[in-house]
Design a protein around this motif. Structure first.
Motif, PDB file in Angstrom:
ATOM      1  N   GLY A   1      15.926  14.713 -25.418  1.00  7.74           N
ATOM      2  CA  GLY A   1      15.707  13.909 -24.218  1.00  7.74           C
ATOM      3  C   GLY A   1      14.216  13.746 -23.988  1.00  7.74           C
ATOM      4  N   SER A   2      13.789  12.538 -23.614  1.00  9.33           N
ATOM      5  CA  SER A   2      12.368  12.265 -23.448  1.00  9.33           C
ATOM      6  C   SER A   2      12.185  11.029 -22.594  1.00  9.33           C
ATOM      7  CB  SER A   2      11.708  12.046 -24.816  1.00  9.33           C
ATOM      8  OG  SER A   2      12.241  10.875 -25.419  1.00  9.33           O
ATOM      9  N   ASN A   3      10.932  10.728 -22.295  1.00  5.91           N
ATOM     10  CA  ASN A   3      10.638   9.513 -21.547  1.00  5.91           C
ATOM     11  C   ASN A   3      11.090   8.277 -22.318  1.00  5.91           C
ATOM     12  OD1 ASN A   3       8.547   7.271 -20.496  1.00  5.91           O
ATOM     13  ND2 ASN A   3       8.785   8.854 -18.937  1.00  5.91           N
ATOM     14  N   THR A   4      10.954   8.315 -23.634  1.00  5.34           N
ATOM     15  CA  THR A   4      11.384   7.187 -24.465  1.00  5.34           C
ATOM     16  C   THR A   4      12.875   6.936 -24.317  1.00  5.34           C
ATOM     17  OG1 THR A   4       9.614   7.545 -26.074  1.00  5.34           O
ATOM     18  CG2 THR A   4      11.550   6.345 -26.830  1.00  5.34           C
ATOM     19  N   VAL A   5      13.667   8.006 -24.305  1.00  3.07           N
ATOM     20  CA  VAL A   5      15.118   7.866 -24.120  1.00  3.07           C
ATOM     21  C   VAL A   5      15.411   7.237 -22.763  1.00  3.07           C
ATOM     22  CG1 VAL A   5      17.270   9.153 -23.823  1.00  3.07           C
ATOM     23  CG2 VAL A   5      15.684   9.781 -25.657  1.00  3.07           C
ATOM     24  N   ALA A   6      14.729   7.707 -21.735  1.00  6.59           N
ATOM     25  CA  ALA A   6      14.930   7.170 -20.386  1.00  6.59           C
ATOM     26  C   ALA A   6      14.595   5.680 -20.327  1.00  6.59           C
ATOM     27  CB  ALA A   6      14.088   7.945 -19.377  1.00  6.59           C
ATOM     28  N   LEU A   7      13.472   5.291 -20.933  1.00  9.11           N
ATOM     29  CA  LEU A   7      13.057   3.887 -20.903  1.00  9.11           C
ATOM     30  C   LEU A   7      14.008   3.006 -21.709  1.00  9.11           C
ATOM     31  CD1 LEU A   7       9.174   4.172 -21.295  1.00  9.11           C
ATOM     32  CD2 LEU A   7      10.518   3.961 -19.199  1.00  9.11           C
ATOM     33  N   THR A   8      14.519   3.518 -22.818  1.00  8.20           N
ATOM     34  CA  THR A   8      15.453   2.739 -23.629  1.00  8.20           C
ATOM     35  C   THR A   8      16.718   2.413 -22.842  1.00  8.20           C
ATOM     36  OG1 THR A   8      14.634   3.737 -25.672  1.00  8.20           O
ATOM     37  CG2 THR A   8      16.817   2.729 -25.752  1.00  8.20           C
ATOM     38  N   CYS A   9      17.268   3.404 -22.168  1.00  8.45           N
ATOM     39  CA  CYS A   9      18.479   3.177 -21.376  1.00  8.45           C
ATOM     40  C   CYS A   9      18.186   2.305 -20.158  1.00  8.45           C
ATOM     41  CB  CYS A   9      19.077   4.515 -20.947  1.00  8.45           C
ATOM     42  SG  CYS A   9      19.715   5.491 -22.331  1.00  8.45           S
TER      43      CYS A   9
ATOM     44  N   MET B   1       8.773  13.288 -17.139  1.00  2.00           N
ATOM     45  CA  MET B   1       7.592  12.633 -16.565  1.00  2.00           C
ATOM     46  C   MET B   1       8.012  11.480 -15.642  1.00  2.00           C
ATOM     47  SD  MET B   1       5.007  12.765 -19.855  1.00  2.00           S
ATOM     48  CE  MET B   1       6.120  11.828 -20.892  1.00  2.00           C
ATOM     49  N   ASP B   2       7.217  10.402 -15.609  1.00  4.08           N
ATOM     50  CA  ASP B   2       7.422   9.327 -14.645  1.00  4.08           C
ATOM     51  C   ASP B   2       7.956   8.066 -15.312  1.00  4.08           C
ATOM     52  OD1 ASP B   2       6.191  11.146 -12.944  1.00  4.08           O
ATOM     53  OD2 ASP B   2       4.213  10.206 -13.155  1.00  4.08           O
ATOM     54  N   VAL B   3       8.566   7.216 -14.495  1.00  4.16           N
ATOM     55  CA  VAL B   3       9.042   5.907 -14.947  1.00  4.16           C
ATOM     56  C   VAL B   3       8.406   4.836 -14.069  1.00  4.16           C
ATOM     57  CG1 VAL B   3      11.044   4.363 -15.065  1.00  4.16           C
ATOM     58  CG2 VAL B   3      11.228   6.698 -15.932  1.00  4.16           C
ATOM     59  N   HIS B   4       7.840   3.819 -14.697  1.00  2.00           N
ATOM     60  CA  HIS B   4       7.234   2.688 -13.987  1.00  2.00           C
ATOM     61  C   HIS B   4       8.042   1.432 -14.292  1.00  2.00           C
ATOM     62  CE1 HIS B   4       3.278   5.086 -14.812  1.00  2.00           C
ATOM     63  NE2 HIS B   4       3.970   5.608 -13.818  1.00  2.00           N
ATOM     64  N   VAL B   5       8.363   0.668 -13.265  1.00  2.00           N
ATOM     65  CA  VAL B   5       9.154  -0.558 -13.405  1.00  2.00           C
ATOM     66  C   VAL B   5       8.408  -1.693 -12.719  1.00  2.00           C
ATOM     67  CG1 VAL B   5      11.370  -1.690 -12.961  1.00  2.00           C
ATOM     68  CG2 VAL B   5      11.302   0.791 -13.348  1.00  2.00           C
TER      69      VAL B   5
ATOM     70  N   ARG C   1      15.492  -0.072  -8.111  1.00  2.00           N
ATOM     71  CA  ARG C   1      16.060   1.251  -7.859  1.00  2.00           C
ATOM     72  C   ARG C   1      17.187   1.570  -8.841  1.00  2.00           C
ATOM     73  NH1 ARG C   1      14.687   3.368  -2.675  1.00  2.00           N
ATOM     74  NH2 ARG C   1      13.486   1.874  -1.417  1.00  2.00           N
ATOM     75  N   GLU C   2      17.996   0.573  -9.150  1.00  2.00           N
ATOM     76  CA  GLU C   2      19.104   0.787 -10.075  1.00  2.00           C
ATOM     77  C   GLU C   2      18.588   1.096 -11.481  1.00  2.00           C
ATOM     78  OE1 GLU C   2      22.912   0.736 -12.017  1.00  2.00           O
ATOM     79  OE2 GLU C   2      22.159   1.291 -10.038  1.00  2.00           O
ATOM     80  N   ILE C   3      17.560   0.407 -11.904  1.00  2.00           N
ATOM     81  CA  ILE C   3      16.969   0.658 -13.226  1.00  2.00           C
ATOM     82  C   ILE C   3      16.408   2.077 -13.290  1.00  2.00           C
ATOM     83  CG2 ILE C   3      15.065   0.000 -14.756  1.00  2.00           C
ATOM     84  CD1 ILE C   3      15.567  -2.924 -13.723  1.00  2.00           C
ATOM     85  N   PHE C   4      15.744   2.511 -12.214  1.00  2.00           N
ATOM     86  CA  PHE C   4      15.227   3.884 -12.176  1.00  2.00           C
ATOM     87  C   PHE C   4      16.372   4.895 -12.208  1.00  2.00           C
ATOM     88  CE2 PHE C   4      14.009   7.680  -9.717  1.00  2.00           C
ATOM     89  CZ  PHE C   4      12.941   8.117 -10.472  1.00  2.00           C
ATOM     90  N   ARG C   5      17.447   4.618 -11.465  1.00  2.00           N
ATOM     91  CA  ARG C   5      18.594   5.540 -11.434  1.00  2.00           C
ATOM     92  C   ARG C   5      19.164   5.741 -12.830  1.00  2.00           C
ATOM     93  NH1 ARG C   5      23.751   5.651 -11.905  1.00  2.00           N
ATOM     94  NH2 ARG C   5      23.875   3.405 -12.326  1.00  2.00           N
TER      95      ARG C   5
ATOM     96  N   GLY D   1      16.035  -0.043 -20.095  1.00  2.00           N
ATOM     97  CA  GLY D   1      15.925  -1.394 -20.622  1.00  2.00           C
ATOM     98  C   GLY D   1      17.273  -2.057 -20.789  1.00  2.00           C
ATOM     99  N   ARG D   2      18.263  -1.292 -21.239  1.00  2.00           N
ATOM    100  CA  ARG D   2      19.613  -1.853 -21.374  1.00  2.00           C
ATOM    101  C   ARG D   2      20.149  -2.292 -20.023  1.00  2.00           C
ATOM    102  NH1 ARG D   2      21.038   3.051 -24.411  1.00  2.00           N
ATOM    103  NH2 ARG D   2      20.433   2.786 -26.590  1.00  2.00           N
ATOM    104  N   ARG D   3      19.927  -1.449 -19.018  1.00  2.00           N
ATOM    105  CA  ARG D   3      20.406  -1.784 -17.679  1.00  2.00           C
ATOM    106  C   ARG D   3      19.664  -2.995 -17.123  1.00  2.00           C
ATOM    107  NH1 ARG D   3      24.639  -2.500 -14.829  1.00  2.00           N
ATOM    108  NH2 ARG D   3      24.628  -1.643 -12.702  1.00  2.00           N
ATOM    109  N   ALA D   4      18.370  -3.074 -17.401  1.00  2.00           N
ATOM    110  CA  ALA D   4      17.589  -4.217 -16.944  1.00  2.00           C
ATOM    111  C   ALA D   4      18.142  -5.522 -17.519  1.00  2.00           C
ATOM    112  CB  ALA D   4      16.124  -4.039 -17.329  1.00  2.00           C
ATOM    113  N   ARG D   5      18.524  -5.483 -18.786  1.00  2.00           N
ATOM    114  CA  ARG D   5      19.099  -6.679 -19.404  1.00  2.00           C
ATOM    115  C   ARG D   5      20.405  -7.067 -18.725  1.00  2.00           C
ATOM    116  NH1 ARG D   5      17.819  -9.271 -23.904  1.00  2.00           N
ATOM    117  NH2 ARG D   5      16.478  -7.595 -24.690  1.00  2.00           N
ATOM    118  N   GLU D   6      21.223  -6.067 -18.412  1.00  2.00           N
ATOM    119  CA  GLU D   6      22.482  -6.347 -17.702  1.00  2.00           C
ATOM    120  C   GLU D   6      22.229  -6.954 -16.326  1.00  2.00           C
ATOM    121  OE1 GLU D   6      25.013  -2.601 -19.668  1.00  2.00           O
ATOM    122  OE2 GLU D   6      24.351  -2.542 -17.587  1.00  2.00           O
TER     123      GLU D   6
END
Length: 524
Positions: A307-315, A509-513, A34-38, A317-322
């Motif tokens: 702004g795009s899905n790529t931007v959302a996924l990049t950020c 669009m959508d985000v899948h985790v 949920r945090e990664i999606f947020r 990913g940073r949070r996922a690493r944290e």
């Protein structure tokens, strides 16, 4: 021996990571998903993406590396579901140079933002930018036609000394309808609907729309000539094609009448189209005459996707690493039938969670699915390589990220959306895998916060969902056959698996985790 030592070399890093973030160790996989999606949604907030892409330096502004002089010569127009927040941020940064502006936004959005405490996305009370609401239910209407006319009028009055800033986001096409006279809005809509019903491709539909519109396909930039046009876009289309987002009002994309007539003839509609459409298509050459002695604004316009899905996924990913994961982005363009997409994610989960060498049949089937789900073989191979390293070399937990817009074949009349159905189907594909925290977790959510006609953006699932539903008397297959995923999740375990972020004010669009826990290493 070198192989064994290499396995242990990663462990101090993971131990340090765990000690440095003690709070994250206590978070469940569900909470971390949920945090990664947020964070993904936060990264593409309309005010945030504008703030990241506009740099003010005294009486100039830098956009995409280009500098534009400000002499109280800035005009602003916009259309789309997120442009109100984008315009509010532009006003904060460049407001002292804004002369006039008009934005076309969804009906009721200002009141909705106030009710949800999003006042920072509203314009100032004394703003020079006029807000016009329209397009109820995301359909072009008379209100959005009036807004388009005001936008065209503003653009047509500009001179070579002026700078026109155009803000575009998803839903912009419905908010900028301007049929070429004498075509009426209803006649234009009827033609495109009949084409769609006859099986026309999206490319063919867009060609027809552009040919019958004053502002699409570079029309807005043309009317702004000779002013400098700069367009900032928040993309909701796979691949971020500028000519398709809101039908490309600032992108040079000429369509000749002969092409459109050929399309209409192909689908046997030429003889039944309205007389007004025939009149427009009978005109020779492109919609506008060539400008003499200068390049048209549609050719020299600066178009930037901010702004795009790529931007959302990049950020994300940073949070996922944290949060202790090794992030890997599969693709921002996942599409195709939700059943195929769920099968892919289920196979990837089994591949990554295998304690032994996964059967080669899994990888082979994943690669076969690639063309059906819009993912290149290279991206699938790269992703499986990372997952295999995580499984065999002790990298610890992995976070697979992807985005896009799968489709659902409607066979029932239930409530739900593609994200909730995808999450439910992925859970079935992961059935039999270990439960969290030893097993994987999957999240699918729409960044606009609304998955179908429901209050949910999506849902979170794992391999234990089927047994959980069975214990509560819920028949998963019957809910799926009725496309009733929202009702299913609402009735399962107090709706705890639903993803309900509320009003997000954006859409990419959508985000899948897919979170894969660390697999214990077997040393032989």
């Amino acid at each position: 021996m070198a192989r064994i030592l290499s396995l242990f070399q990663h462990q101090p890093f993971l131990a340090v990571l765990g000690r440095g973030k003690p709070t994250f160790r206590k978070m469940s996989l569900d909470s971390r998903a949920r945090e990664i999606f947020r964070v993904a949604v936060e990264a593409v907030q309309p005010d945030h993406v504008v703030r990241q892409s506009i740099e003010r330096k005294e009486d100039s502004v830098i956009i995409d590396g280009r500098t534009f002089t400000l002499r109280h010569n800035l005009h602003l127009v916009g259309f789309g579901k997120a442009v109100l927040g984008m315009a509010a941020e532009v006003e904060r940064i460049l407001g002292d140079h804004i002369v006039k502006g008009v934005i076309s936004v969804p009906h009721g959005i200002q009141q909705t933002l106030k009710q949800h405490g999003k006042s920072h996305l509203l314009l100032k009370e004394d703003s020079r930018i006029k807000v016009m609401e329209g397009a109820k239910n995301n359909l072009p209407d008379d209100d959005s036609v009036r807004a388009a006319e005001r936008i065209k009028q503003l653009a047509s009055e500009l001179t070579e000394k002026d700078l026109l800033l155009v803000l575009i986001s998803g839903g912009g096409s419905a908010l900028l309808p301007a049929p070429i006279p004498p075509i009426s809005l209803q006649e234009k809509l009827d033609v495109t609907r009949r084409l769609a019903a006859a099986g026309a491709t999206i490319q063919e539909l867009n060609k027809v729309r552009r040919s019958l519109s004053l502002l699409k396909g570079g029309g807005l930039a043309h009317h702004a000539h000779p002013a400098q046009v700069v367009s900032l876009t928040l993309s909701d289309v796979i691949g971020d094609p500028l000519d398709l987002i809101a039908s490309g009002p600032t992108v040079a994309c000429e369509v000749w009448p002969e092409e459109v007539l050929s399309i209409l003839e192909q689908y046997k509609l030429h003889n039944s189209i309205p007389a007004s459409v025939k009149e427009v298509l009978a005109r020779q050459g492109p919609r506008w005459k060539e400008n003499t002695g200068d390049v048209d604004s549609a050719e020299k316009a600066l178009n930037v996707v901010i702004g795009s899905n790529t931007v959302a996924l990049t950020c994300a990913g940073r949070r996922a690493r944290e949060l202790g994961f090794r992030p890997v982005v599969l693709s921002p363009g996942v599409c195709g039938d939700v059943r195929m997409v769920s099968r892919m994610y289920g196979l990837l989960a089994r591949f990554a969670c295998s304690y032994e060498e996964p059967p080669p049949e899994i990888a082979a089937e994943v690669l076969r699915l690639g063309p059906d789900v819009g993912v290149e073989s290279w991206d699938l191979c790269r992703t499986m390589q990372v997952m295999d390293e995580g499984r065999t070399e002790g990298w610890g937990a992995t976070c697979l990220l992807a985005g896009g817009e799968p489709t659902v074949e409607l066979t029932g009349k239930g409530r739900g959306g593609r994200n909730q159905e995808l999450a439910l189907r992925v859970a079935l594909e992961m059935r039999g895998l270990k439960l969290p925290p030893q097993g994987p977790v999957f999240l699918s959510g729409g960044t606009d916060g609304q998955d179908g006609p429901t209050e949910a953006a999506g849902a979170i699932t794992d391999g234990g969902l089927y047994d959980e539903a069975h214990a509560q008397g819920l028949d998963v297959d019957s809910f799926l056959s009725n496309n009733d995923s929202y009702t299913f999740f609402s009735g399962l375990s107090g709706a705890q698996r639903l993803l309900v972020p509320g009003l997000t004010c954006t859409n990419v669009m959508d985000v899948h985790v897919l979170l894969i826990p660390a697999i214990p290493i077997k040393i032989s």
